[in-house]
Design a protein around this motif. Structure first.
Motif, PDB file in Angstrom:
ATOM      1  N   THR A  19     136.920  28.171 121.427  1.00 25.58           N
ATOM      2  CA  THR A  19     137.575  28.056 122.725  1.00 25.58           C
ATOM      3  C   THR A  19     138.029  26.621 122.964  1.00 25.58           C
ATOM      4  N   SER A  29     154.605  28.191 132.086  1.00 22.84           N
ATOM      5  CA  SER A  29     154.126  29.571 132.038  1.00 22.84           C
ATOM      6  C   SER A  29     154.714  30.390 133.169  1.00 22.84           C
ATOM      7  N   MET A  38     145.151  25.309 130.667  1.00 19.98           N
ATOM      8  CA  MET A  38     145.232  26.532 129.877  1.00 19.98           C
ATOM      9  C   MET A  38     143.980  26.653 129.020  1.00 19.98           C
ATOM     10  N   GLU A  41     141.338  31.095 123.495  1.00 23.57           N
ATOM     11  CA  GLU A  41     140.207  31.655 122.765  1.00 23.57           C
ATOM     12  C   GLU A  41     140.713  32.205 121.445  1.00 23.57           C
ATOM     13  N   HIS A  44     144.513  33.483 120.844  1.00 20.41           N
ATOM     14  CA  HIS A  44     145.222  33.956 122.025  1.00 20.41           C
ATOM     15  C   HIS A  44     144.985  33.074 123.251  1.00 20.41           C
ATOM     16  N   VAL A  45     145.961  33.074 124.135  1.00 24.02           N
ATOM     17  CA  VAL A  45     145.806  32.446 125.447  1.00 24.02           C
ATOM     18  C   VAL A  45     144.889  33.336 126.280  1.00 24.02           C
ATOM     19  N   ALA A  46     143.876  32.727 126.874  1.00 17.56           N
ATOM     20  CA  ALA A  46     142.930  33.490 127.685  1.00 17.56           C
ATOM     21  C   ALA A  46     143.181  33.347 129.179  1.00 17.56           C
ATOM     22  N   TRP A  47     143.741  32.192 129.568  1.00 17.91           N
ATOM     23  CA  TRP A  47     143.897  31.926 131.016  1.00 17.91           C
ATOM     24  C   TRP A  47     144.837  30.764 131.199  1.00 17.91           C
ATOM     25  N   TYR A  57     135.596  26.770 133.343  1.00 20.96           N
ATOM     26  CA  TYR A  57     135.624  27.041 131.899  1.00 20.96           C
ATOM     27  C   TYR A  57     135.160  25.853 131.068  1.00 20.96           C
ATOM     28  N   VAL A 483     150.997  33.213 128.506  1.00 25.47           N
ATOM     29  CA  VAL A 483     150.361  34.054 129.515  1.00 25.47           C
ATOM     30  C   VAL A 483     149.096  34.636 128.895  1.00 25.47           C
ATOM     31  N   PRO A 484     148.115  35.025 129.700  1.00 25.73           N
ATOM     32  CA  PRO A 484     146.897  35.605 129.135  1.00 25.73           C
ATOM     33  C   PRO A 484     147.201  36.785 128.216  1.00 25.73           C
ATOM     34  N   GLY A 485     146.598  36.743 127.035  1.00 25.29           N
ATOM     35  CA  GLY A 485     146.794  37.777 126.040  1.00 25.29           C
ATOM     36  C   GLY A 485     147.836  37.457 125.004  1.00 25.29           C
TER      37      GLY A 485
END
Length: 548
Positions: A19, A29, A38, A41, A44-47, A57, A483-485
């Motif tokens: 992370t 974004s 940002m 993880e 991928h982008v998590a948040w 976080y 973006v997340p995901g």
């Protein structure tokens, strides 16, 4: 920009993916136009969100990157490159910018003299006689004298014609009988393809690897996270594409997605692991070499260029690709070549179903000479326009090469990016390196400040075409945004004040009004410095980090 890796905490059972928390900057974004932090993880982008919310976080992160005001954007995608040729230009003889014929010949002499080993073929690129005071390329005798008897291949800036020394010509079987042969000047058409195959066939595997590594490294330095390699039997080789895809799969640089440009080459494309049977599948050549295929003659030549594929052959290829569920694509620059593509794609739709053809988003590379009717046909047929704004920056305008070849009126109609966007045609931006260099922010600037004002598009639209547009061109609509995901392929930039282009002006009227709710991008007004890349990350892996 600073970073710190946190010490591992106490054992807590199974750990998740690594992370990374980025904070204290500006994150471009659509999920949050005011994002300053940002969380990533693994791949991928998590948040994304604010620095204040990021505190929740901090204790979970394996690494914290203090952005110190830097900008984070999706990594660029260059949707049209030739990695080996681009790398050879980076590591070998680059004649781009040679101010005269005499300077180019002197550079050839110095390059040959600097070689530690004799034998083989020496390769260079980038000469352009249209800007030389002599107004012509060298003769064969002049080139042979400069090269001192060495076998030398020198591609023109558009890579659709080349100079070849007598020693290289002697290595190329049947050269004098091929269309496009000239006993004393540049080689075009089949003669050029033949001499290029000879030159590339003499590359050693190590020369190829060195060139490909140079291109991948340069792309990473510029914030490019993915490349579309446009390979084919007339531009490279099966071995070249396979070697590049293997190199990229090692994971030390940008991702590479291969295209194999061969008519009827569906099975070859699949065997090589290509994402499409297209790219530089030539319907015509290039304007600079007088080989782009036109409906009416050139302004400075008494012919209409060269046609390599008919509409019927285009239809056969599109139908075969569609039946195989594989994306097709074609190189088409002149208006007659584009007509052949459009007629062929439409005919393929009549054979196998228009909806099936449209669903695969078949591509047209370059697509320069478009009128209102052909732009509408692109939209109707679901075609993606894979275009190179740097072409206009290099050769557009009333005094540029395009105007020399076509006259000012026809030249001003080239590369109508605004019309394509208004019609809903997807744009994917690339460089066609080595034709123009890898230069993503320069490409965005070239589209926003097109030499013909009515063809200009906003910086935001141009940036989207050079990021998300490249992913959409290969059918990955979810990528190219933070973006997340989403896949964590991003770049971190040292940039001046971020601005938003006002909706009522394409040149001036920059706005920083936060009420717009639009994330800002660097001011790309000509003359201002382009952003410097501090770090490039591909799927969560750092592939470039600027020196401190």
């Amino acid at each position: 920009m600073t970073e710190r890796t946190l010490p591992p905490g106490p054992p807590s059972g199974r750990r998740g993916p690594r992370t990374v928390l980025l904070r204290g900057g500006a994150v471009y974004s659509p999920a949050d136009p005011f994002a300053t932090a940002m969380l990533v993880e693994g791949e991928h982008v998590a948040w994304v969100g604010s620095d204040g919310a990021a505190e929740a976080y901090a204790d979970l992160a394996d690494e914290i990157v203090e952005l110190d005001g830097a900008l984070v954007t999706p990594a660029f995608v260059d949707a049209h490159v030739h990695a080996t040729s681009a790398g050879l230009a980076l590591t070998g003889l680059d004649l781009t910018g040679s101010p005269s014929l005499a300077a180019a010949l002197a550079a050839v002499t110095a390059f040959v003299a600097a070689q530690e080993e004799t034998g083989g073929v020496l390769i260079g690129h980038g000469w352009d006689e249209t800007g030389w005071p002599e107004g012509r390329p060298p003769t064969l005798a002049e080139l042979d004298e400069a090269a001192g008897g060495a076998a030398v291949y020198l591609s023109r800036t558009d890579v659709h014609s080349a100079l070849a020394t007598g020693a290289l010509r002697a290595l190329t079987e049947g050269l004098a009988d091929r269309p496009g042969h000239s006993a004393d000047g540049p080689l075009t058409r089949d003669a050029h393809h033949a001499v290029r195959r000879t030159a590339l066939a003499h590359l050693t595997p190590e020369q190829r690897r060195r060139a490909q590594r140079a291109t991948l490294a340069r792309a990473a330095e510029l914030g490019i996270g993915a490349l579309h390699e446009c390979a084919g039997p007339e531009i490279s080789s099966e071995q070249d594409l396979a070697a590049l895809l293997d190199l990229a799969a090692a994971g030390d640089g940008p991702e590479v997605f291969g295209y194999w440009g061969e008519a009827g080459g569906v099975e070859t494309a699949r065997r090589l692991g290509a994402v499409g049977a297209g790219g530089d599948l030539f319907v015509d050549g290039a304007l600079g070499s007088h080989t782009a295929c036109l409906h009416t003659p050139y302004a400075d030549a008494d012919h209409t260029g060269t046609s390599y594929l008919t509409a019927e052959q285009v239809a056969d290829h599109v139908a075969a690709c569609t039946e195989a569920g594989l994306q097709a694509g074609f190189h088409a620059i002149g208006d007659a070549a584009i007509t052949a593509v459009l007629d062929g794609v439409r005919a393929a739709g009549e054979r196998v179903g228009a909806d099936r053809v449209k669903a695969l988003r078949h591509r047209v590379e370059h697509a320069e000479a478009l009128d209102e009717k052909s732009v509408a046909a692109f939209a109707e047929l679901g075609l993606t326009a894979s275009v190179q704004p740097a072409f206009d920056a290099a050769w557009g305008g009333p005094d540029g090469m395009y105007a020399q070849r076509l006259g000012a009126e026809r030249a001003a109609a080239l590369n109508p990016f605004a019309a394509l966007l208004r019609a809903g045609v997807p744009l994917a931006f690339g460089s066609d390196a080595p034709v123009t260099p890898l230069d993503p922010w320069g490409t965005v600037r070239a589209a926003a400040f097109h030499r013909t004002p009515e063809h200009r598009i906003s910086v935001r639209a141009a940036f989207t075409a050079h990021t998300r547009g490249g992913w959409r061109a290969i059918g990955r609509d979810q990528d190219g945004v933070l973006v997340p995901g989403a896949v964590a392929s991003y770049a971190i930039w040292a940039a001046d004040e971020l601005v938003v282009q006002a909706p009522d002006s394409r040149v001036a009227g920059w706005s920083t009004d936060p009420r717009s709710g639009t994330p800002g991008l660097p001011d790309l007004t000509p003359g201002r410095p382009l952003p410097a890349c501090l770090r490039t990350v591909v799927r969560g892996r750092t592939v470039h980090r600027a020196a401190e």
